[in-house]
Design a protein around this motif. Structure first.
Motif, PDB file in Angstrom:
ATOM      1  N   LYS A   5       0.910  -1.055  -0.172  1.00 27.69           N
ATOM      2  CA  LYS A   5       0.130  -0.008   0.088  1.00 27.69           C
ATOM      3  C   LYS A   5       0.870   1.126   0.173  1.00 27.69           C
ATOM      4  O   LYS A   5       2.306   1.177   0.366  1.00 27.69           O
ATOM      5  N   GLY A 172      -1.467   2.877   3.491  1.00 31.30           N
ATOM      6  CA  GLY A 172      -2.814   2.699   2.979  1.00 31.30           C
ATOM      7  C   GLY A 172      -4.112   3.551   3.689  1.00 31.30           C
ATOM      8  O   GLY A 172      -3.692   4.746   4.068  1.00 31.30           O
ATOM      9  N   ASP A 204      -6.731   8.090   3.893  1.00 27.91           N
ATOM     10  CA  ASP A 204      -5.750   6.977   3.422  1.00 27.91           C
ATOM     11  C   ASP A 204      -4.763   7.955   2.390  1.00 27.91           C
ATOM     12  O   ASP A 204      -4.525   8.944   2.426  1.00 27.91           O
TER      13      ASP A 204
END
Length: 715
Positions: A5, A172, A204
């Motif tokens: 992420k 993330g 995020d």
């Protein structure tokens, strides 16, 4: 391990220093990237981005893994020869190594290579998640930032460049918990101080930039710079004029604002009577305003301020900017008007009371020395010596004016204006400004002949004087900016085509110094005895040091132009007196080095040098004549080389006189065939001493012809 992420780290602070912000941002990105790589955490580090604004440092890295893989660890212990005692039992070193690894000796392994053998301990280090490692990575990165003077705040025992107020760490959409600088990480950031003072909850890592933008913060410095350009263009489209926005000013404004807005402003036209450089300096340096010129390049009464807010009443901001600039312009006008009441030349006498350097006398003393050097140089290069000496006499007078006292960066510029006002010739007035060039890296040299002469004379005296008193640069300490002075002088000589002998010029500059200066730099001899060098020898030695110092600066100068070091060193061996001559030789040698004959002729010159040196070092060495006697030739190869050298010498003589070294080397390159044939078929060390001496003389002529330009063997 979780999927990859994007990773976001944002540290919020009070306003960061604008001139240091870019460096801090780059260093923060570097620290985070290095920390991840060192711990084996994968991520698209080549796509990592640094963001910064006055109140934040941030890093965004795509596709960062959720942790590190298992890592193989190998610790090397004592060598096999030292691991066991004479009874074959583990030595203290081996036992200590096993204990430090937390294992028994029996669990250690042996590692044997062609370089030796050792006991080793191998194990697998368990993988750790990113959440456990990131706080340490961020802490290391912050501690590695270039902060010369960190500050403390409140009662904390930690420090940073400015007090820190919030910390966001997201992988993330997941918050990575950590405590750094007394802050607990989360997803709460902050927007613009006035336009969006409430907290900003970041969903995020990938939405952070848009979230900041929605909160009136342009976190991307490139985006802020472009907005500033667009805002300025929109304002000048309405008011007219041509704004001047230097890269330095643009970067500083961008680092002072999070939501830049351009405001059109004006000042009273009466201030335009002041030299524009003074007004522009005040606007750009002191207030970070953008000056506006007309199509002809003349300063107008318009300027542009960049506010850090989208105000509902921009007129009030405009009034504030105009109110701030007015008293500074009034001061500048007062200084200008008062300075004009006193002729520039009348400042010569007061310069006697201003100390330049204790052993080198006053600034007036320096001006006298520079004037004499300017006279000497002007006569040598065909410039009016009267103009050069007059410019030198006035060159430091503006240092005592009110305007330069307030704006030191205007020295020289104001001298030009005052000289024009006083009726000095245009050449003298221009030289008072231009002799400071080049003022910085990449700046041009003086465009006028008198300015070039004065630029060289000024720097000759500075270098000679400071070296003489023993205050030459060391390491990164160069309080008199001698490295810059040396390069500026060298560039002026080379690019201005001033043909003077550098070493002799340094001797002349040293001869003009007071005796106290030469005495100040002398170091006592052994056991405190008086130095053994007399004044003449000391000047010669210092001139040699100064010549070498200038050449050291030229290494970088030519390297920046793409020249290899070998041609430079080849030319340096012959120690050309004139720097334009050095430049011509270097360019010719560099071009010669690209020819197909160059490698063979360079090798031959190296071989010749070795032969002649070895012959000279032998006991009872032969006396080698400079002339070659054809009566001692025993082969056609000798005769062919002698004839080729004689022909080349006749052909190159006129080129050598005019400094056309490219033509000389072009002609000498045709010697490759006779030279190669000579070494293939002739034994230099013949048994007959007369034949041997004749062959050595022939090789000496070969070396001399190339050596007249450079030491080609170094290629």
């Amino acid at each position: 391990m979780s999927a990859t992420k994007s990773l976001l780290i944002e540290l919020g602070t009070e306003e960061l220093p604008p001139k240091a912000l870019d460096e801090l941002s780059a260093a923060f990105l570097r620290g985070i990237s290095d920390g991840l790589a060192k711990r084996g955490i994968a991520g698209d580090l080549d796509q990592a981005a640094a963001y910064a604004s006055p109140r934040r440092l941030a890093v965004h890295i795509p596709n960062v893994a959720g942790g590190q893989p298992e890592q193989s660890v190998e610790r090397r212990g004592p060598a096999l020869g030292a691991a066991l005692d004479k009874d074959g039992q583990p030595s203290k070193a081996l036992l200590g190594f096993a204990q430090s690894c937390g294992v028994d000796v029996a669990q250690l392994e042996k590692l044997e290579t062609d370089k030796g053998g050792w006991y080793v301990w191998r194990t697998l280090k368990p993988a750790q998640p990113l959440s456990a490692l990131l706080p340490e990575i961020v802490d290391e990165a912050l501690k590695g930032l270039p902060i010369p003077r960190p500050m403390r705040w409140a009662s904390h025992d930690y420090s940073f460049v400015r007090p820190a107020h919030w910390l966001v760490m997201l992988h993330g959409a997941d918050v990575i918990n950590g405590d750094i600088l007394g802050l607990t990480s989360g997803r709460a950031s902050r927007g613009h101080r006035f336009m969006h003072p409430s907290a900003v909850q970041v969903a995020d890592a990938d939405s952070w930039l848009d979230a900041m933008r929605a909160a009136k913060v342009l976190a991307d410095p490139a985006e802020r710079r472009q907005r500033i350009r667009d805002e300025i263009a929109a304002v000048t489209a309405q008011t007219g004029g041509v704004p001047r926005v230097t890269d330095e000013l643009l970067n500083e404004i961008a680092n002072l604002t999070e939501w830049p807005v351009a405001i059109a402003c004006t000042f009273e036209r009466e201030f335009l009577a002041v030299p524009p450089e003074a007004l522009v300096t005040t606007m750009e340096t002191n207030q970070k305003f953008v000056p506006v010129f007309n199509a002809a390049g003349k300063l107008t009464e318009h300027f542009i301020g960049i506010a850090n807010i989208q105000s509902s009443d921009p007129a009030e901001i405009r009034k504030g900017y105009e109110r701030v600039i007015r008293p500074r312009f009034a001061d500048a006008k007062f200084f200008w008007d008062e300075d004009l009441k006193t002729p520039l030349a009348s400042q010569m006498e007061p310069l006697k009371t201003v100390t330049y350097q204790q052993s080198l006398g006053s600034v007036w003393d320096k001006s006298v020395r520079v004037a004499e050097l300017a006279r000497i140089i002007a006569n040598r290069v065909g410039v009016d010596a009267g103009l050069a000496t007059r410019a030198a006499a006035l060159s430091k007078c503006d240092l005592l004016t009110r305007m330069v006292g307030e704006f030191p960066e205007l020295q020289g510029i104001m001298g030009r204006y005052y000289a024009r006002h006083d009726g000095e010739t245009a050449e003298v007035a221009e030289a008072l400004d231009s002799f400071y060039q080049p003022r910085f890296g990449g700046d041009a040299i003086a465009a006028d002949a008198v300015g070039r002469v004065l630029a060289v004379a000024e720097r000759l005296d500075t270098l000679a004087g400071i070296f003489a008193v023993g205050m030459k640069p060391s390491g990164n300490k160069d309080p008199f900016a001698l490295r810059r002075a040396a390069l500026g002088m060298a560039r002026t000589l080379i690019e201005g085509g001033l043909e003077i002998d550098l070493r002799s010029s340094f001797v002349e500059a040293l001869e003009l110094l007071p005796d106290a200066a030469l005495a100040a730099g002398l170091k006592p001899g052994k056991d405190g005895a008086a130095p053994t060098l007399n004044a003449g020898q000391r000047r010669a030695a210092l001139a040699g040091e100064l010549y070498d110092f200038v050449m050291d600066r030229l290494r970088g100068y030519y390297a920046d132009q793409g020249f290899l070091s070998a041609p430079f060193e080849a030319v340096l061996v012959v120690q050309p007196g004139s720097l334009p001559d050095f430049d011509r030789r270097l360019r010719a040698v560099a071009e010669f080095g690209l020819r197909p004959e160059a490698a063979s002729l360079a090798a031959a010159n190296k071989r010749v040098g070795n032969i002649l040196r070895k012959q000279a070092e032998e006991p009872g060495a032969l006396a080698i004549s400079r002339t070659v006697d054809s009566a001692y030739f025993e082969s056609a190869a000798e005769r062919d080389l002698a004839e080729a050298l004689a022909s080349a010498q006749r052909d190159t003589a006129p080129f050598l006189q005019t400094g056309n070294y490219t033509a000389v080397l072009d002609r000498l390159s045709r010697l490759q065939g006779p030279v190669d044939l000579f070494f293939e078929s002739v034994l230099v060390n013949a048994e007959d001493p007369a034949v041997r001496a004749n062959r050595l003389a022939l090789l000496g002529q070969l070396k001399a012809q190339f050596g007249a330009i450079a030491d080609i063997s170094l290629l």
